[in-house]
Design a protein around this motif. Structure first.
Motif, short mmCIF file in Angstrom:
data_model
loop_
_atom_site.label_atom_id
_atom_site.label_comp_id
_atom_site.label_asym_id
_atom_site.label_seq_id
_atom_site.Cartn_x
_atom_site.Cartn_y
_atom_site.Cartn_z
N ALA A 105 0.83 -1.21 0.00
CA ALA A 105 0.00 0.00 0.00
C ALA A 105 0.86 1.26 0.00
O ALA A 105 0.55 2.25 -0.67
CB ALA A 105 -0.93 -0.01 1.22
N VAL A 161 2.27 1.71 -3.55
CA VAL A 161 1.22 2.24 -4.44
C VAL A 161 1.01 3.73 -4.19
O VAL A 161 0.86 4.52 -5.12
CB VAL A 161 -0.09 1.45 -4.22
N GLY A 162 1.01 4.12 -2.92
CA GLY A 162 0.83 5.53 -2.58
C GLY A 162 1.94 6.42 -3.14
O GLY A 162 1.70 7.59 -3.46
N VAL A 206 -0.24 6.18 3.20
CA VAL A 206 -0.57 4.76 3.22
C VAL A 206 -1.92 4.50 3.88
O VAL A 206 -2.65 3.58 3.50
CB VAL A 206 0.56 3.96 3.93
N VAL A 231 -4.56 4.75 1.24
CA VAL A 231 -4.56 3.60 0.33
C VAL A 231 -5.24 2.40 0.98
O VAL A 231 -6.08 1.72 0.37
CB VAL A 231 -3.12 3.25 -0.10
N THR A 232 -4.91 2.11 2.24
CA THR A 232 -5.54 0.97 2.91
C THR A 232 -7.03 1.19 3.09
O THR A 232 -7.82 0.22 3.05
CB THR A 232 -4.88 0.70 4.28
#
Length: 353
Positions: free
Chosen positions: A314, A317-318, A329, A332-333
């Motif tokens: 995550a 991805v962030g 993060v 994202v989660t």
């Protein structure tokens, strides 16, 4: 002619032992595969970011020291960030698994039950009202907030004739979490200094934390993980119900006390260090339970490995979606976890405990 149905022969003891041995080998092989994935994710966390760094430079940063910008980014920023992600992933995932086992609630999580909100409220109070800005100081308030939230949720969820059912605990946690989040916001509005200091912490982030943060929470995460693994066998009995657990000789009070202390150490340390990141403790134990079954010992061991995988992925991805900026993060989660929670609630049968 009458057809009779011959009952299937029962498995002999050697056959049953062979089946159990095959299951253990399969779980062990899966655990090794997860460890390999974790190693790759850690390497990606060090190499990938708003500024791409080659694997050769990453290698040189560890074994061929040079005073360059890229090596400084690796050593001073990304390595501490990755280590903190490892520790926070272990703490968040394992605390969620322990909470689900103790409450026998497959939808339990440190955020859903208001535990993150309790830790956040006490940390905001420590920073905004008492003026504490060192992690080693306000971390203790995080532990106190976890204990306060756990106790209050259980008292409210167990009030009345029905007792502490999973639904009642979840509703109590959501309600209390909203109240404590509102109190935290009130302190921030009254104390602008706390708002400035905590605006990134409140979202949940691994960025900008020095190595001292990871070394500070390391003893607490290790202690909480050891406690969780020690009570895993007893939690298998508790999952069968209190009466049957007593018949099997499990110390219910001792098991729940040690499990609660474990959650306090894990959730308190993680929340104080990286902020109230949610859904990791909900998703990881569920996925693990589908893979290894209901044995809490295997669930906890797998969660220790898979929790950091999810959190670091995550975080990666962030870093990529808003390049050259960064998405925290915790955001994202939440984007991933909210649909997963809705799906779990809508399922006719959630994974059993």
């Amino acid at each position: 002619m009458v057809l009779t149905r011959t009952p299937a022969p029962a498995l002999s003891e050697p056959a049953a032992a062979a089946g159990a041995g095959t299951g253990r080998m399969r779980r062990s092989a899966g655990l090794l595969a997860c460890l390999g994935v974790l190693a790759l994710v850690c390497l990606a966390s060090i190499a990938i970011g708003t500024r791409s760094i080659s694997l050769g430079t990453v290698w040189d940063a560890f074994f061929h020291y040079a005073d360059t910008d890229d090596q400084s980014i690796v050593r001073d920023l990304r390595v501490p960030r990755t280590i903190l992600g490892l520790l926070a992933g272990v703490a968040l995932g394992l605390s969620g698994a322990v909470i689900q086992a103790v409450t026998r609630n497959p939808l339990a999580d440190s955020q859903i039950l208001g535990i993150n909100a309790g830790a956040g409220l006490f940390v905001v109070f420590a920073v905004g009202v008492l003026g504490l800005t060192s992690l080693s100081q306000y971390m203790w308030f995080g532990f106190a907030g976890v204990a306060f939230a756990l106790s209050l949720v259980y008292l409210l969820g167990s009030a009345g004739r029905a007792g502490a059912t999973p639904i009642r605990l979840t509703l109590a946690g959501v309600a209390l979490g909203a109240v404590m989040d509102g109190a935290s916001e009130g302190i921030r509005l009254l104390r602008p200094r706390a708002f400035d200091y905590l605006r990134f912490w409140d979202v949940g982030s691994l960025a900008g934390r020095p190595m001292e943060v990871a070394t500070t929470i390391l003893p607490f995460v290790l202690a909480g993980a050891v406690l969780a693994l020690l009570v895993a066998r007893s939690l298998n009995a508790v999952a069968l119900g209190d009466d049957l657990a007593r018949t099997l000789g499990a110390g219910i009070g001792r098991t729940r006390f040690l499990a609660t202390v474990s959650v306090m150490l894990l959730a308190g340390a993680a929340t104080a260090a990286v902020g109230p990141i949610g859904f990791v403790g909900l998703m990881v134990p569920h996925v693990v339970r589908w893979i290894v079954g209901p044995d809490q010992r295997w669930i906890f061991v797998y969660t220790v490995v898979c929790g950091p995988i999810l959190l670091l992925l995550a975080d990666i991805v962030g870093r990529l979606v808003l390049r050259p900026g960064e998405l925290r993060v915790g955001v994202v989660t939440a984007f991933v976890g909210a649909p997963v929670l809705i799906w779990l609630v809508r399922r006719s049968r959630v994974s059993g405990l």
